[in-house]
Design an enzyme around this catalytic site. Structure first.
Site, PDB file in Angstrom:
ATOM      1  CB  VAL A 395       6.701  -0.200   6.474  1.00  0.00           C
ATOM      2  CG1 VAL A 395       8.171  -0.519   6.390  1.00  0.00           C
ATOM      3  CG2 VAL A 395       6.303   0.750   5.352  1.00  0.00           C
ATOM      4  CB  CYS A 396       1.795  -2.030   8.230  1.00  0.00           C
ATOM      5  SG  CYS A 396       2.081  -3.678   8.904  1.00  0.00           S
ATOM      6  CG  ASN A 397       1.847   3.541   4.348  1.00  0.00           C
ATOM      7  OD1 ASN A 397       1.235   3.754   3.316  1.00  0.00           O
ATOM      8  ND2 ASN A 397       2.010   4.468   5.276  1.00  0.00           N
TER       9      ASN A 397
END
Length: 797
Positions: A395-397
């Site tokens: 999730v791009c984290n």
């Protein structure tokens, strides 16, 4: 649940979101929320009734566009309670574009550049700014930021004094919904520390503004730059903005690039000169023609949003209540043996039900009754079968994934080397999840959405009864039961070279039939593709450091004085990366007598190997582990020169054992067919006899009924107890019998409890599943189908 909006949520959904059919459950509002039918109709009517020209003109149609754009700019400021006297709005494509616009200015400041600090919960787009900073620091938690506010970090304190600083953080984690303190900007601005005096604050508000009111009414407490995306709030249009505090605008004017529409005059012939626009900040930063049609649509979005929901505070109360109910019900789910079903990754500073600290997002992974992980991709596939829309992966984290999945830096690098990519189905490595399942709620989410997801988890993943025989799950061997122990473990990273003893404290991973990094490399003659066999290869001694990600090779140069090989560049020790490609310029080579190889083209590596062996040669790495070809369906993976099976030996032999696993104690295992080391079964496929010096080889036998964490992380450890079995013992041991059955069964096993059918073709299994009923919509890959044995225990009729 008490009504919060003017209309019932069910009425709003039926009239404004007809795409939300009765059987659809949309739970990815953190990705984008849904757009209302009224918005599309109103925008469409506007487009057909009016003519909107390019704003860079004085025609009536152009002036109409300009007027509409200016009005929407003011609506945005009013929406966020920002005074136009103190704030300006710059239109961009999305929040990432807004972040990059800030970067464009900071990287153009005069030397020595800028210092950059960012929170560990930052979106990847915020992390990327560090690439242009002279120094950067990641703050791992809210508490570490608080400490920095009291006392600047050493890194920043030691930065050159003219350097300015930029501190960036998300208002809300896009991974788990944790809401971070919004007073940090005020605290930095009021700090007396010298390092804070030239500090600017960038707030990523994209996830926060989806369901919560961002209040910029206090200009002294507001961040300098706020990045956001409007499709997160309204679903449409695909547009973003950078809201700028005007007192901080000077730094943005440092941007050197100019585009069409941002300058008054440009000369190109003979002398390069240009004059920037000076009226407003957005005039200088909005390059090219504005997406004016999207901006006009945005104006309608504000009106429709207010008509449907009243205010962001209403949305916050609605979603906060739903998220609290969802959280409480998920954490209460238990398997029949009392084990929790959901591992929820909640920040310790957050509390569901408290809109100040927690947004309506839940990040989780699911465990089975034996404590093992249910892969995120399997959860997603089964959710799709029930028309549930959610998000899985990293999730791009990256900071959030590392923190909550307990992944160290070297583990993430290893995972990448093993083929982990965001969105693929490599779900568990080293006994740890590689990503998460994310559930996020929005303004039009309903109690029924929550009910359907909880029902999905309960029906598909909760094992309500003890359906597995206890003996099928291996329990640790006691010292009284053991017949030997693992004395030591060693691997041979480079074929034909010396071995390396695994440290006593390490759990070493079992890969199918071989140990991690055993026979991972070989030596080849320059220009050849056949692994070399040379007596002097024993002079090359390997050493592994997993945390640093290196293979260290040491060796002595050949003593042949007649050799005319160049040795001036000889190194007695070289290091090889475990995580990087051997070469960026040499393609992998293959032949009929060799597996896919990737040779090293480094002169240091070549000179080292050549000097040690006295033969022009280099190092190569086998790529049949698919580290670099995981997603390449066209890759042809050829077999290794010999079967990569574990080798076994006993301490006390006359020669130094060249086996991977050396046992102490009884040697009764020599005459057995099966052996158990720790919690893992093996089959002896070659017996040691007086006529041969070959070591017995072992094949790992996975147990399809054992879905525990230990089974997902097969490893061997010095000191493990060992127990042996004859062939007949398999009949009396259900776990060993299951292991043998899994080895002889077809590749694709029916997941329905008590159904023993297995198939060679995935298509045959899918057809068979339809006979059971209930999962006809299941779309599965062969790789997933193989792992779904017992998944629907007790659920299918």
């Amino acid at each position: 649940m008490a009504r919060i909006y003017r209309r019932n949520v069910a009425d709003i959904r039926s009239s404004e979101y007809p795409a939300l059919s009765d059987d659809m459950t949309y739970l990815d509002h953190a990705g984008t929320t849904l757009y209302a039918k009224s918005l599309m109709h109103r925008f469409s009517n506007d487009m057909t009734k009016e003519v909107f020209g390019n704003p860079h003109s004085a025609s009536p149609s152009s002036m109409l566009s300009t007027q509409r754009v200016d009005n929407v700019r003011l609506k945005i400021l009013r929406f966020f309670k920002a005074d136009p006297e103190h704030f300006d709005v710059v239109f961009v494509a999305n929040a990432t574009a807004a972040v990059k616009l800030v970067l464009d200015a900071f990287r153009d400041v005069e030397p020595p550049g800028f210092w950059y600090g960012y929170h560990g919960d930052a979106h990847t787009s915020l992390v990327g700014l560090r690439q242009h900073a002279i120094e950067s620091k990641c703050f791992e938690s809210d508490q570490s930021v608080d400490c920095w506010l009291k006392e600047p970090t050493n890194e920043q304190s030691h930065s050159p004094s003219p350097a300015i600083g930029l501190f960036a953080y998300p208002a809300q984690s896009n991974m788990n919904g944790h809401r971070l303190p919004l007073d940090w900007a005020h605290r930095i601005r009021k700090s007396s520390h010298a390092a804070h005096q030239k500090m600017y604050i960038l707030l990523d508000a994209a996830a926060y503004v989806t369901t919560c009111q961002l209040d910029l009414s206090d200009v002294e407490s507001a961040p300098d730059f706020i990045a956001l995306s409007f499709y997160k709030i309204f679903g449409f249009p695909d547009l973003g903005a950078l809201i700028v505090r005007k007192s901080a605008s000077d730094i943005l004017r440092c941007r050197r690039y100019f585009g069409g529409g941002t300058v008054e005059m440009v000369t190109t012939i003979e002398t390069a000169w240009h004059a920037k626009k000076q009226q407003t900040l957005h005039d200088q930063l909005e390059d090219g023609t504005l997406p004016f049609h999207s901006i006009i649509a945005l104006g309608h979005a504000f009106h429709i949003h207010e008509e449907l929901y009243g205010s962001m505070d209403n949305i916050s109360r609605h979603t906060c209540s739903l998220a609290l109910d969802l959280y409480n019900r998920l954490i209460s789910l238990r398997h029949g043996n009392g084990q929790p079903v959901c591992e929820i990754y909640k920040d310790p500073n957050s509390q569901y039900g408290n809109s100040k600290t927690q947004g309506p997002t839940i990040a989780l992974n699911i465990r089975n009754a034996q404590g093992g992980w249910i892969g995120k991709s399997e959860v997603e596939t089964l959710a799709i079968a029930r028309n549930i829309h959610l998000r899985t992966g990293g999730v791009c984290n990256p900071g959030g994934i590392a923190t909550f999945c307990h992944l160290d830096y070297w583990e993430m690098r290893r995972n990448f080397c093993e083929g982990v990519r965001c969105g693929n189905d490599i779900d568990v490595l080293g006994g740890k999840p590689t990503g998460i399942v994310r559930i996020s709620l929005g303004a039009m989410s309903s109690q029924e959405d929550v009910n359907k997801f909880v029902k999905f988890v309960d029906e598909v993943f909760v094992e309500k009864q003890q359906s597995l025989l206890p003996s099928c799950v291996l329990q640790p061997i006691s010292s009284a039961e053991s017949e030997a122990t693992v004395e030591r473990i060693q691997i041979f990273p480079v074929m034909g070279c010396s071995g390396w003893q695994v440290p006593q404290s390490f759990d070493w991973e079992i890969r199918d039939t071989f140990l991690q990094y055993d026979w991972e490399w070989c030596i080849i003659r320059n220009g050849d593709t056949t692994p070399l066999d040379h007596p002097d290869m024993q002079n090359i001694r390997p050493q592994l450091d997993l945390e640093k990600g290196i293979l260290k090779l040491t060796g002595s140069k050949v003593s042949d004085s007649s050799s005319d090989l160049p040795t001036s560049e000889y190194h007695q020790e070289i290091t090889i990366s475990l995580w990087d490609d051997p070469s960026n310029s040499t393609q992998a080579i293959s032949s009929t007598n060799c597996p896919l190889l990737e040779p090293y083209d480094s002169e240091i590596v070549t000179s080292f190997v050549t000097a040690v062996l006295g033969i022009p040669s280099t190092l190569a790495r086998f790529s049949n582990t698919q580290r670099f070809h995981e997603n390449d369906a066209s890759s042809t993976i050829l077999p290794l020169p010999r079967e990569r099976a574990l080798t076994l030996s006993a301490v006390g032999q006359q020669r130094e054992p060249q086996a991977n696993i050396i046992l102490s104690g009884s040697s009764r295992w020599k005459h057995q067919r099966y052996i158990r080391i720790g919690q893992h079964y093996f089959e002896i496929i070659q017996s040691l006899s007086s006529q041969t010096s070959d070591e017995p080889r072992l094949v790992h036998l996975p147990n399809i009924y054992d879905r525990s964490l230990a089974a997902q992380n097969p490893s061997v450890h010095s000191g493990d107890y060992v127990k042996t079995f004859s062939a007949d013992d398999a009949l009396n041991d259900s776990a060993l019998r299951a292991c043998i059955a899994s080895r002889s069964a077809g590749q694709h096993l029916c997941p329905v409890f008590n159904c023993t059918s297995n198939f060679l073709m995935a298509e045959d299994l899918v057809a068979h599943l339809r006979q059971h009923g209930g999962i006809s919509m299941l779309k599965a890959t062969p790789k997933r189908l193989r792992r779904w044995k017992m998944l629907f225990t007790g659920k299918m009729q």
